[in-house]
Scaffold this active site. Sequence first.
Site, PDB file in Angstrom:
ATOM      1  N   LYS A  21       8.605   4.367 -31.996  1.00  0.00           N
ATOM      2  CA  LYS A  21       9.546   4.658 -30.914  1.00  0.00           C
ATOM      3  C   LYS A  21       9.740   3.424 -30.038  1.00  0.00           C
ATOM      4  O   LYS A  21       8.859   2.566 -29.964  1.00  0.00           O
ATOM      5  CB  LYS A  21       8.996   5.793 -30.033  1.00  0.00           C
ATOM      6  N   ARG A  62       7.517  18.695 -37.614  1.00  0.00           N
ATOM      7  CA  ARG A  62       7.828  19.662 -38.669  1.00  0.00           C
ATOM      8  C   ARG A  62       6.831  19.567 -39.825  1.00  0.00           C
ATOM      9  O   ARG A  62       6.603  20.545 -40.535  1.00  0.00           O
ATOM     10  CB  ARG A  62       9.262  19.451 -39.156  1.00  0.00           C
TER      11      ARG A  62
END
Length: 498
Positions: free
Chosen positions: A263, A337
Site C-alpha cells: 500500500k 477474502r
Amino acid sequence: MDFELKTLDAAAAAAEKCDVLVVVVPEGQSHGQDAVSHLVATALESGHFEAKPGKLLQAWRAEGVAAARVVLAGAGDGSGRRVMAAVQAAVATVRGTPARRLVVLLPATAGDDAVRAAVCAAADASYVYVATKSKPEGRALRKVVVGVWDAAARRAAFDRARATAAGVELAREMANLPPNVATPTRLGEEAKKLAKAHGFGCQVMGQKELERLGMGSFLGVARGSAQPPRFIVLRHDGGPKGEAPVVLVGKGITFDTGGISLKPGPEMDEMKFDMSGAASVLGAFRALGEARPKVNVVGLIAACENMPDGHAYKPGDVLTSMSGQTIEVLNTDAEGRLILCDALTYAERFKPRAVIDIATLTGACVIALGAVRSGLFASDDALAASLQAAGEAALDPCWRMPLDDEYAEGLKTNFADVANVAGRAAGAVTAAKFLHRFAQAYPWAHLDIAGTAWKGGAAKGATGRPVGLLVEYLMAGTSAAASPAAPAPRRRARPAAA
C-alpha cells in the site's frame, strides 16, 4: 460506563442531584409548572432555543434545578434518530469537564427507540481512548441515568441498549489498540477472557491446527508475518440444544501492509482497523454475555497480519483453500477474502441457520456508500430483510448491493479455479462474489464495513459498527433467518430498499 434507568418526570428531574441534566426537547411538547418545564418554555419563547434537531442551549445553576448544569437538546420529531443526535451533541459538551454523574431526561412520548438511542448515544459521545496513553485523561463521566416516565415499560429496551453499548465499547477499544498490541495472539486472549467471564465455549487454534484443517488460503496470507495466526471459535449456547446457530465470521487482519502489493505510505497507520470485523464479533459476544438471549451463536475469527517478508505470498501464487478450490493470487492486498473463504468453509460444520461475515473488505464500498451505510450482500432475501430491519432499528444502517452471476466473470483465470480479484469495476461486488463461492451450503450475508468501521482525520478512531446491527438481529429477529435446511438459492440478486 454505568447506566441506570429511572422513572422521572420533569419535576422529579429538577430535584435529581447530578452534575449535568440533559433535557431532550421534541417539537410540540407541552410544558408543566415545574422548574425544568419553566426553563424550557422560557427558552423557547425567548427565541434563544429551538427544539429543532441539533439545537443546544446551556444554563448554569438554573433556579429550582438541583443539577449544576442544564443542557437543553432539540430533538425534532422525537424519533430515535433525532434523540440519538441530540444526546450525542449534549454529552459531547460535557467531555473534558469534571462532570461525573449525568441525567438524560427523555420526553413523556419517548418509546423504546428513544431509550435505545439515548443509551447508545451517551456511550458513544463519552467514550475516550486511554489504553496506551501515559497520562489517561478525559474519562471523568462515570454514571448516566436515563429518565423516562415509566421505567418498567422501557426496561427491556434499556437492558438491550446497555448490552449493546458494552459490546460497541469493546469493539472500539480493540480496534483502536495499536497493531503491536492488538496482535492475533491478543485477539485470542480477549476471546478467552470473554468466554471465562460469560460462560462461552472457546477454542483458539494456531499454525499446526490450521495446517491439519487444510486452511491453505488463510495460511498463505499469514506466511509473511512473524506474528503467528490465530483461528478463534466462540460459542454462546443460549438456545435449545440442537437448534441451528447463527454464525458470525470476522475478518481479523490486525495490520495490513498490502503484502508484496504494498500500500502507499500515507494513512497506512489506519490499517490497524482492518481487524474491525473481528472486533465486531468480540463486541457482539460481549453484548450476548450481558443480555443472555435464548439463541445459539457461533463466532469465528480468522486473525493474522499481511506483511511483505521473504516468506510472503506473492502475485501469481496459487493457494489451495480448505474447500479444495484453488485460488490464483493477482493482488496480495486483496487478502481479507482469502482468510474469510476458509472460515466460511469451516462454518459448514455447524449446520447453521445463517452465516454473516463482517469485514473491512474493499475501498470500493467506501466509494459506493461512504461512511453512512455498510454494504450488505446476501444470498437469501429473508436474511437480507432481517439484517436491513435490524440496522434501521439499531440506527446502524446497511444497504443491499447486487450479487448478479455476471459479476463473477472477472474472477475467471487460466491457472486456478478462481482469481482473488477482478479489476477495479464493481470491486465491492466482485469481492462479495468471490466469498459467495465458499458460502453455498447455507443462507449467507456479507457486511462490507470498510466505510463505517472507523473515522479518519481529527476524529480518527473506531466506531464499533456494526455491533448494534448484529445485536439487534440476534436478539430481535433470528427466527426470520432462512431455514437451516434450505441452502442459499442461486438467484440474480438486486439492490433492495433499506
